[in-house]
Design an enzyme around this catalytic site. Structure first.
Site, short mmCIF file in Angstrom:
data_model
loop_
_atom_site.label_atom_id
_atom_site.label_comp_id
_atom_site.label_asym_id
_atom_site.label_seq_id
_atom_site.Cartn_x
_atom_site.Cartn_y
_atom_site.Cartn_z
N LYS A 192 -37.93 8.60 -2.36
CA LYS A 192 -37.05 7.50 -1.99
C LYS A 192 -37.82 6.47 -1.16
O LYS A 192 -38.69 6.82 -0.38
CB LYS A 192 -35.85 8.02 -1.20
CG LYS A 192 -34.86 8.82 -2.03
CD LYS A 192 -33.67 9.22 -1.17
CE LYS A 192 -32.61 9.94 -1.99
NZ LYS A 192 -31.45 10.33 -1.16
N ARG B 172 -33.25 22.62 -5.43
CA ARG B 172 -33.86 22.04 -4.22
C ARG B 172 -33.41 22.83 -2.98
O ARG B 172 -34.23 23.15 -2.11
CB ARG B 172 -33.45 20.57 -4.13
CG ARG B 172 -34.08 19.77 -2.99
CD ARG B 172 -33.82 18.29 -3.23
NE ARG B 172 -34.00 17.47 -2.06
CZ ARG B 172 -35.17 17.01 -1.62
NH1 ARG B 172 -36.28 17.32 -2.27
NH2 ARG B 172 -35.25 16.25 -0.56
N TYR C 2 -30.56 23.96 6.54
CA TYR C 2 -31.01 25.16 5.82
C TYR C 2 -31.19 26.35 6.76
O TYR C 2 -31.18 27.49 6.32
CB TYR C 2 -32.31 24.87 5.06
CG TYR C 2 -32.10 23.86 3.96
CD1 TYR C 2 -31.36 24.18 2.82
CD2 TYR C 2 -32.61 22.57 4.06
CE1 TYR C 2 -31.15 23.25 1.82
CE2 TYR C 2 -32.40 21.64 3.06
CZ TYR C 2 -31.67 21.98 1.95
OH TYR C 2 -31.45 21.06 0.97
N ARG D 214 -36.62 16.28 -6.10
CA ARG D 214 -35.38 15.80 -6.69
C ARG D 214 -35.55 15.62 -8.19
O ARG D 214 -36.66 15.36 -8.67
CB ARG D 214 -34.97 14.46 -6.07
CG ARG D 214 -34.80 14.51 -4.54
CD ARG D 214 -34.55 13.12 -3.97
NE ARG D 214 -34.36 13.15 -2.52
CZ ARG D 214 -35.34 12.99 -1.63
NH1 ARG D 214 -36.60 12.80 -2.05
NH2 ARG D 214 -35.10 13.02 -0.34
N HIS E 134 -37.91 14.67 3.49
CA HIS E 134 -36.83 14.23 4.37
C HIS E 134 -37.38 13.30 5.45
O HIS E 134 -38.40 13.61 6.07
CB HIS E 134 -36.16 15.43 5.07
CG HIS E 134 -35.21 16.17 4.19
ND1 HIS E 134 -34.78 17.47 4.46
CD2 HIS E 134 -34.58 15.82 3.04
CE1 HIS E 134 -33.95 17.85 3.52
NE2 HIS E 134 -33.81 16.88 2.65
N HIS F 253 -29.49 19.99 -7.57
CA HIS F 253 -29.80 20.12 -6.15
C HIS F 253 -29.79 21.57 -5.68
O HIS F 253 -30.35 21.89 -4.63
CB HIS F 253 -28.82 19.28 -5.32
CG HIS F 253 -29.47 18.08 -4.68
ND1 HIS F 253 -30.18 17.14 -5.40
CD2 HIS F 253 -29.56 17.70 -3.38
CE1 HIS F 253 -30.64 16.24 -4.58
NE2 HIS F 253 -30.29 16.55 -3.34
#
Length: 301
Positions: free
Chosen positions: A174, A250, A282, A150, A273, A247
């Protein structure tokens, strides 16, 4: 409006920063959405947060729909306010969460946008490497595409997080979760060139040393906002049309890996993730890519 309303927001923002470790970009969205609701409260002469009831939430939802906000935006705003009131209930500042029963509209199923390989090549070709900032921008683009990290994560990389010998970078994601991501020879070469030439010169523009990998023209930390501006400038200089958003790199990273045979669990780990379901979208992208390729190139399609 009651002073405690603003104090409650201050407490919530501190909670997001300290306990949840959210990025500044995410926190700005929370702050904006809650302030927007405070304006609605003023218009409705609601003085305190304890006075907000489910009926008020319904009126607020109706207003959002009347103002033609996208379903995804409405969902974000409701989710934000639900979290805010949940925090207030936990802290004993309000008796109940009026947003607990509010239904969040289902977002349109939209496949993530990504660049085809020839489009990525056009972006790389648009990078001029004669200047200090050009060398930095090339290294930035190479690393983002090589790792799929990110933009907020990229802006926080320090020199100590980079292992040039093993070609890996330690990423702080995160929720303060860390992961190591490898990068290839193109990113390695661009980083070597940037670190030993451009970064050293940029560093000399300030009195104190800077530990961050990517620097701005003054030798300070390159922010996430700065990275977005650089990427938008790159696409203007390339042969591509439209706007780049970070993004997309990404999404491109994940799509190209899966399209070339990588397994989904590996891609999940590389992207950071928490859930495999976040990565599974994806597979739809790669299936669509395969279909388009087939329809374009098969003689009897």
């Amino acid at each position: 409006m009651d002073l405690n309303v603003n104090n409650s927001l201050t407490l919530f923002i501190e909670y997001l920063q300290i306990e949840k470790n959210y990025s500044q970009y995410t926190i700005e969205h929370y702050h904006h959405d809650i302030r927007e609701f405070f304006m609605f409260m003023s218009e409705q002469t609601i003085e305190t947060l304890n006075e907000v009831k489910y009926f008020d939430v319904r009126i607020y939802l109706t207003r959002l729909y009347n103002e033609k906000f996208a379903r995804r935006t409405v969902a974000r705003k409701i989710s934000c306010l639900r979290s805010f009131f949940k925090f207030l209930v936990r802290e004993g500042l309000v008796a109940e969460n009026p947003f607990a029963l509010a239904s969040i509209p289902k977002a349109e199923k939209k496949l993530p946008e990504f660049f085809y390989e020839e489009e990525m090549q056009a972006l790389f070709n648009a990078c001029e490497t004669e200047t200090l900032l050009g060398q930095r921008n090339k290294a930035l683009l190479e690393l983002l595409y090589a790792t799929g990290m990110r933009v907020s994560e990229c802006s926080q990389i320090r020199m100590k997080d980079l292992d040039m010998y093993l070609s890996t970078v330690l990423v702080h994601g995160k929720g303060n979760k860390q992961r190591y991501i490898p990068f290839g020879s193109f990113a390695h070469d661009a980083l070597e060139h940037y670190i030993h030439n451009s970064r050293k010169s940029l560093m000399s523009k300030r009195d104190s040393p800077n530990e961050y990998l990517f620097l701005n023209f003054r030798g300070g930390q390159l922010t996430a906002r700065g990275i977005r501006l650089i990427l938008n400038k790159m696409i203007e200089q390339s042969a591509l049309t439209g706007k780049i958003h970070p993004h997309m790199l990404r999404h491109t990273f994940a799509t190209h890996l899966l399209g070339n045979g990588a397994d989904m669990r590996t891609v999940q780990e590389l992207l950071g993730h928490a859930f495999l379901s976040s990565t599974q979208i994806y597979t739809h992208v790669t299936n669509e890519y395969l279909r388009k390729t087939y329809m374009t190139h098969h003689p009897r399609a």
